[in-house]
Design a protein around this motif. Structure first.
Motif, short mmCIF file in Angstrom:
data_model
loop_
_atom_site.label_atom_id
_atom_site.label_comp_id
_atom_site.label_asym_id
_atom_site.label_seq_id
_atom_site.Cartn_x
_atom_site.Cartn_y
_atom_site.Cartn_z
N GLY A 42 0.82 -1.23 -0.17
CA GLY A 42 -0.04 0.11 -0.01
C GLY A 42 1.09 1.41 0.02
O GLY A 42 2.04 1.43 0.43
N LEU A 91 3.22 8.88 -5.43
CA LEU A 91 1.85 9.44 -5.41
C LEU A 91 1.61 10.79 -4.76
O LEU A 91 2.35 10.88 -3.60
CB LEU A 91 0.84 8.40 -4.80
N GLY A 105 -3.16 11.66 -7.40
CA GLY A 105 -2.87 11.83 -8.59
C GLY A 105 -2.31 10.47 -9.40
O GLY A 105 -2.75 9.36 -8.58
N PRO A 106 -2.24 10.42 -10.53
CA PRO A 106 -1.89 9.09 -11.23
C PRO A 106 -0.59 8.31 -10.75
O PRO A 106 -0.46 7.04 -11.13
CB PRO A 106 -1.98 9.22 -12.87
N TYR B 36 -10.30 3.05 -0.71
CA TYR B 36 -9.67 3.42 -1.99
C TYR B 36 -9.81 2.27 -3.08
O TYR B 36 -9.38 1.11 -2.73
CB TYR B 36 -8.64 4.07 -1.92
N LYS B 38 -8.17 0.93 -6.71
CA LYS B 38 -7.06 1.31 -7.63
C LYS B 38 -6.90 0.50 -8.79
O LYS B 38 -6.99 -0.83 -8.79
CB LYS B 38 -5.85 1.28 -6.92
N ALA B 41 -2.16 1.41 -13.16
CA ALA B 41 -1.37 2.58 -13.81
C ALA B 41 -2.38 3.83 -13.52
O ALA B 41 -1.96 4.94 -13.97
CB ALA B 41 -1.33 2.49 -15.39
N GLU B 42 -3.28 3.51 -12.42
CA GLU B 42 -3.84 5.12 -12.17
C GLU B 42 -3.80 5.01 -10.63
O GLU B 42 -3.24 4.22 -9.90
CB GLU B 42 -5.34 4.77 -12.23
N GLY B 43 -3.98 6.28 -10.06
CA GLY B 43 -3.98 6.21 -8.64
C GLY B 43 -5.08 5.99 -7.89
O GLY B 43 -6.09 5.80 -8.62
N PRO B 44 -5.10 5.61 -6.72
CA PRO B 44 -6.20 5.41 -5.68
C PRO B 44 -7.42 6.37 -6.02
O PRO B 44 -7.21 7.63 -5.94
CB PRO B 44 -5.71 5.34 -4.43
N PHE B 46 -10.80 7.59 -4.35
CA PHE B 46 -11.67 7.45 -3.03
C PHE B 46 -13.09 6.94 -3.20
O PHE B 46 -13.85 7.19 -4.35
CB PHE B 46 -11.84 8.83 -2.57
N PHE B 89 -7.93 -0.66 -1.51
CA PHE B 89 -7.17 -0.50 -0.27
C PHE B 89 -7.87 0.18 0.90
O PHE B 89 -8.89 1.05 0.71
CB PHE B 89 -6.22 0.70 -0.53
N PHE B 101 -2.10 3.06 4.95
CA PHE B 101 -2.61 2.24 4.32
C PHE B 101 -2.58 0.60 4.58
O PHE B 101 -1.42 0.41 5.12
CB PHE B 101 -2.40 2.35 2.65
N GLY B 102 -3.38 -0.16 4.43
CA GLY B 102 -3.04 -1.64 4.32
C GLY B 102 -2.77 -2.17 2.83
O GLY B 102 -2.27 -1.15 2.01
N THR B 103 -2.39 -3.22 2.74
CA THR B 103 -1.69 -3.84 1.70
C THR B 103 -2.38 -4.08 0.34
O THR B 103 -1.94 -4.35 -0.80
CB THR B 103 -0.84 -5.08 1.81
#
Lengths: 113, 111
Positions: A42, A91, A105-106, B36, B38, B41-44, B46, B89, B101-103
């Motif tokens: 994470g 990130l 963000g990405p 979250y 995911k 190739a993108e961010g998390p 919400f 996550f 965050f968790g894994t």
């Protein structure tokens, strides 16, 4: 833009090189966070800004890591003398002040050879 | 030490059924919890959150349950859809501080 943007999206560096990663937060978001995400893990906290003030840098793994946000908007994470263990996705997230939800963000995928 | 744990690395669920993702935490000071989602190739992104003063929060197909005495929270997705396939996550914070965050749990929803 509508969301958090980061550049570059991908960066390959030779060991020992310096790199700079940029984050453009959502307009009006006072809080800005940097996280590091290793493969299969994470995100892990690196540092936090409120406007231009760096209020928490307890997660920065070494003094090779440096972050700034001079005008309280765009932020740059700099890594000096990169090592292979720095390879990760970096990130950036922003949020309104006193609000828990952070918007990410990405990410920038850094590979150190 | 891992303050937020997601003990199931993966979960496979049939479309239309319920998906239940679990998360445990150790720090009793955490007072806000978030989920979250995911994609590669993108961010998390919400999804949903809950304050420690509540035990349930619902938003459409997504419901988060919090059991403070057990230091456990779960995310329920009903009905599950193929587009829900992603890594989820769990995260926790103290006030509006940094997120821990968790894994992650990889959810796969199959037809």
């Amino acid at each position: 833009g509508a969301g958090v943007s980061q550049s570059p999206r991908y960066k390959v560096a030779k060991r020992g090189q310096d790199v700079a990663l940029r984050c453009d937060p959502i307009s009006g978001h006072v809080s800005l966070f940097w996280y590091q995400q290793a493969l299969g893990q994470g995100p892990e906290f690196l540092t936090y800004f409120q406007n231009e003030a760096q209020l928490d840098k307890s997660g920065l793994p070494s003094d090779r890591f440096f972050a700034e946000r001079p005008e309280g908007s765009v932020s740059t994470l700099k890594i000096q003398r990169t090592q292979q263990e720095d390879s990760a996705v970096y990130l950036c997230a922003s949020s309104l002040v006193m609000v828990n939800e952070q918007f990410f963000g990405p990410g920038t995928r850094l590979t150190v050879l | 030490d891992q303050q937020v744990k997601q003990n199931s690395p993966s979960l496979s669920v049939q479309e239309g059924r319920i998906s239940i993702l679990n998360c445990d935490y150790t720090n009793s000071m955490f007072d806000y919890f978030l989920w979250y989602k995911k994609y590669p190739a993108e961010g998390p992104t919400f999804l949903i959150s809950i304050s420690s003063i509540k035990d349930k929060n619902e938003d459409g197909r997504f419901t988060v349950f919090l059991n403070k005495s057990a230091k456990h929270l779960s995310l329920h997705i009903v009905p599950s859809q193929p587009g829900d396939s992603a890594v989820y996550f769990c995260a926790a914070s103290i006030g509006t501080d940094k997120l821990i965050f968790g894994t992650g749990t990889r959810l796969q929803v199959f037809p």
